[in-house]
Design an enzyme around this catalytic site. Structure first.
Site, PDB file in Angstrom:
ATOM      1  N   TYR A 144       1.008  -1.010   0.083  1.00 37.36           N
ATOM      2  CA  TYR A 144       0.042   0.042  -0.059  1.00 37.36           C
ATOM      3  C   TYR A 144       0.975   1.198   0.015  1.00 37.36           C
ATOM      4  O   TYR A 144       1.839   1.203   0.860  1.00 37.36           O
ATOM      5  CB  TYR A 144      -0.730  -0.131   1.039  1.00 37.36           C
ATOM      6  CG  TYR A 144      -1.681   1.187   1.416  1.00 37.36           C
ATOM      7  CD1 TYR A 144      -1.415   2.311   2.268  1.00 37.36           C
ATOM      8  CD2 TYR A 144      -2.987   1.390   0.732  1.00 37.36           C
ATOM      9  CE1 TYR A 144      -2.370   3.337   2.391  1.00 37.36           C
ATOM     10  CE2 TYR A 144      -3.839   2.479   0.599  1.00 37.36           C
ATOM     11  CZ  TYR A 144      -3.544   3.383   1.604  1.00 37.36           C
ATOM     12  OH  TYR A 144      -4.092   4.548   1.983  1.00 37.36           O
ATOM     13  N   ASP A 239       9.463   2.680  -0.619  1.00 37.66           N
ATOM     14  CA  ASP A 239       8.136   3.295   0.155  1.00 37.66           C
ATOM     15  C   ASP A 239       8.603   3.148   1.479  1.00 37.66           C
ATOM     16  O   ASP A 239       8.350   1.995   2.187  1.00 37.66           O
ATOM     17  CB  ASP A 239       6.682   2.707  -0.099  1.00 37.66           C
ATOM     18  CG  ASP A 239       5.966   3.465   0.685  1.00 37.66           C
ATOM     19  OD1 ASP A 239       4.868   3.221   0.354  1.00 37.66           O
ATOM     20  OD2 ASP A 239       6.044   4.207   1.637  1.00 37.66           O
ATOM     21  N   LYS A 267       4.851   9.280   8.415  1.00 39.44           N
ATOM     22  CA  LYS A 267       4.638   8.788   9.758  1.00 39.44           C
ATOM     23  C   LYS A 267       6.042   9.467  10.990  1.00 39.44           C
ATOM     24  O   LYS A 267       5.664  10.637  11.180  1.00 39.44           O
ATOM     25  CB  LYS A 267       4.545   7.361   9.806  1.00 39.44           C
ATOM     26  CG  LYS A 267       3.501   6.719   9.009  1.00 39.44           C
ATOM     27  CD  LYS A 267       3.395   5.050   8.928  1.00 39.44           C
ATOM     28  CE  LYS A 267       2.559   4.721   8.030  1.00 39.44           C
ATOM     29  NZ  LYS A 267       1.242   5.009   8.493  1.00 39.44           N
TER      30      LYS A 267
HETATM   31  P1  KE4 Z   1      -0.615   8.262   4.210  1.00 39.54           P
HETATM   32  O1  KE4 Z   1      -1.227   8.865   3.174  1.00 39.54           O
HETATM   33  O2  KE4 Z   1      -1.706   7.523   5.171  1.00 39.54           O
HETATM   34  O3  KE4 Z   1       0.016   9.288   5.265  1.00 39.54           O
HETATM   35  O4  KE4 Z   1       0.583   7.269   3.892  1.00 39.54           O
HETATM   36  C1  KE4 Z   1       0.081   6.204   2.914  1.00 39.54           C
HETATM   37  C2  KE4 Z   1       0.994   4.947   3.145  1.00 39.54           C
HETATM   38  C3  KE4 Z   1       2.110   4.924   2.084  1.00 39.54           C
HETATM   39  N1  KE4 Z   1       2.902   4.027   2.268  1.00 39.54           N
HETATM   40  C4  KE4 Z   1       2.857   3.036   3.091  1.00 39.54           C
HETATM   41  C5  KE4 Z   1       3.863   1.942   3.479  1.00 39.54           C
HETATM   42  C6  KE4 Z   1       1.680   3.071   4.189  1.00 39.54           C
HETATM   43  O5  KE4 Z   1       1.803   2.106   5.057  1.00 39.54           O
HETATM   44  C7  KE4 Z   1       1.075   4.245   4.479  1.00 39.54           C
HETATM   45  C8  KE4 Z   1      -0.087   4.303   5.362  1.00 39.54           C
HETATM   46  N2  KE4 Z   1      -0.272   3.287   6.080  1.00 39.54           N
HETATM   47  C9  KE4 Z   1      -1.760   3.118   6.732  1.00 39.54           C
HETATM   48  C10 KE4 Z   1      -1.443   1.953   7.594  1.00 39.54           C
HETATM   49  N3  KE4 Z   1      -1.575   0.642   6.909  1.00 39.54           N
HETATM   50  C11 KE4 Z   1      -2.012   4.130   7.227  1.00 39.54           C
HETATM   51  C12 KE4 Z   1      -3.528   4.024   7.952  1.00 39.54           C
HETATM   52  C13 KE4 Z   1      -4.805   4.593   7.375  1.00 39.54           C
HETATM   53  O6  KE4 Z   1      -4.731   4.367   6.273  1.00 39.54           O
HETATM   54  O7  KE4 Z   1      -5.531   5.088   7.990  1.00 39.54           O
END
Ligand code: KE4
Length: 426
Positions: A144, A239, A267
């Site tokens: 993701y 990523d 994060k």
């Molecule tokens: P954000 O746009 O949510 O800040 O980041 C996207 C993203 C990109 N790359 C990786 C490896 C990620 O894990 C994420 C976002 N992680 C999720 C948890 N699996 C965020 C939680 C959510 O979607 O509320």
């Protein structure tokens, strides 16, 4: 545990916010029941709206690696807020955080700040396409990279839970440029690069995956990817939104010993405030506007408050690198304790772990990619999740997520977590 007020707040939220949440994975759809509304948090503990105290293993999905309301971060934000919150003009603190991040992470010369991991990954792919003048990308099923159109093809995390790994709204025109391979399957990547010779701009990967549970790359796979990208002139994007500044100062690049061409962050780099970033060597980053042709922008990018939280967080980590070992030791201790308890129960399980990331899967098949992760028994996972929650242990509400330990967790907290598992009947 009573959750009356959380449920009432959820009912009200659903009247004004789609699904009652601002990010789907918070809605407990994968595990059932109403989500917990948190009132405040400190250290390793969440305090919900019903007065329950919960040991937190998601740490806001990674950012709060030193625990909630960490004094140096809070004080930095308070001090900065008193001098204004946003200017839409350059500020010194952006350069201070950029310099620190570049000093901690190998193989990057410049970094651009954005407001989320999604923005970071979306921008990194556009930069790779602009730099190589090629259109296609390869991603891995179950990874993701945020909710940008190009990534919602067999995406992990919440996208899997909602059975929409290929989300409506993503056009065929977009989807055709996203090629899919299985994680840890280098032959699949070789086949794709051969069939699309000279057309692939980038391969984007979670170097340690956390969105199909925690999945560790084999050495052959991750080193083979690097070699293949070098041979084929493909930009390798790590990523590191999850792994950056979590696995080590230098993140997965440092721990795996593999250098990417572009690295994305989120994060931890924001210390709990909205910060994403992407970074690379100068020759690539200078393709970005305003000096280069690849456009990318953001009203609140480099926001001083967010920068102050990120600078305080990275300063702490840079000055106290022993925290990464402390976190890895705590995660190993938890792994061993959970494994011992589950081994005495009549249930098939796998526990994956890397650094301070961990995931529990109810399957007898080793979990090495999305397909094997999806074989997990979700009914058993739900029993596990709710059984632990009922005893004050807050775990990720989906089997397609990873735990993110924070260093405020004590060994007593870990023992309490392990003991809680004893009480669950599978
Ligand atoms: P954000 O746009 O949510 O800040 O980041 C996207 C993203 C990109 N790359 C990786 C490896 C990620 O894990 C994420 C976002 N992680 C999720 C948890 N699996 C965020 C939680 C959510 O979607 O509320």
């Amino acid at each position: 545990m009573i959750y009356k007020r959380s449920s009432a707040l959820f009912a009200e939220a659903k009247q004004f916010i789609p699904g009652g949440v601002n990010s789907p994975v918070r809605a407990f759809k994968a595990v059932g029941g109403d989500p917990i509304f948190v009132k405040e948090a400190k250290g390793a503990y969440l305090y919900d709206e019903d007065g329950n105290k919960l040991i937190d293993y998601i740490s806001s999905w990674g950012p709060l690696i030193l625990g909630h309301a960490y004094e140096p971060v809070i004080n930095a934000v308070i001090d900065k807020a008193k001098k204004g919150t946003s200017f839409g003009m350059p500020t010194e603190i952006e350069t201070q955080l950029a310099k620190l991040a570049v000093s901690m992470v190998p193989n990057i010369d410049k970094i651009r700040f954005v407001n989320s991991g999604t923005e970071a990954c979306m921008s990194a792919v556009r930069l790779a396409r602009g730099y190589t003048r090629k259109d296609k990308i390869i991603k891995f099923a179950g990874c993701y990279h945020g909710h940008s159109d190009s990534f919602l093809i067999q995406a992990g995390s919440g996208a899997v839970t909602f059975g929409s790994p290929n989300s409506p709204g993503v056009t065929q025109g977009t989807a055709k440029d996203t090629l899919l391979a299985a994680y840890n399957d280098l032959d699949a990547v070789r086949t794709l690069t051969k069939a699309n010779k000279g057309e692939i701009a980038a391969i984007i990967i979670e170097p340690v995956a956390g969105n199909m549970g925690c999945i560790v790359p084999t050495d052959d796979f991750i080193h083979g990817l690097r070699e293949l990208c070098t041979e084929e002139g493909i930009v390798l994007i790590f990523d590191e939104v999850m792994t950056g500044f979590r696995l080590a100062k230098g993140g997965a690049q440092e721990v795996l010993g593999v250098m990417a061409d572009i690295v994305t962050f989120g994060k931890v780099i924001g210390g709990g405030l909205p910060v994403g970033a992407f970074a690379a060597r100068t020759e690539i980053m200078d393709y970005l506007a305003p000096d280069g042709p690849v456009y990318q922008a953001g009203t609140l990018s480099g926001n001083p408050l967010a920068m102050s939280a990120g600078l305080a967080m990275l300063t702490e980590l840079n000055n106290n690198p022993e925290v990464f070992k402390s976190l890895a030791n705590k995660t190993e201790y938890l792994h061993k304790g959970l494994k011992k308890v589950l081994s005495d129960k009549d249930v098939a399980f796998q526990i994956n772990r890397f650094g301070s990331m961990l995931s529990v899967h109810f399957t007898d098949t080793p979990v090495v990619d999305f397909e094997t992760s999806a074989k997990g028994n979700n009914e058993l996972f739900k029993k596990y999740f709710h059984g632990m929650l009922a005893q004050g242990i807050y775990l990720p509400p989906s089997a397609f997520e990873s735990y993110f330990l924070n260093d405020a967790l004590s060994y007593q907290d870990l023992d309490d977590t392990i003991a809680a598992l004893e009480n669950i009947k599978f």
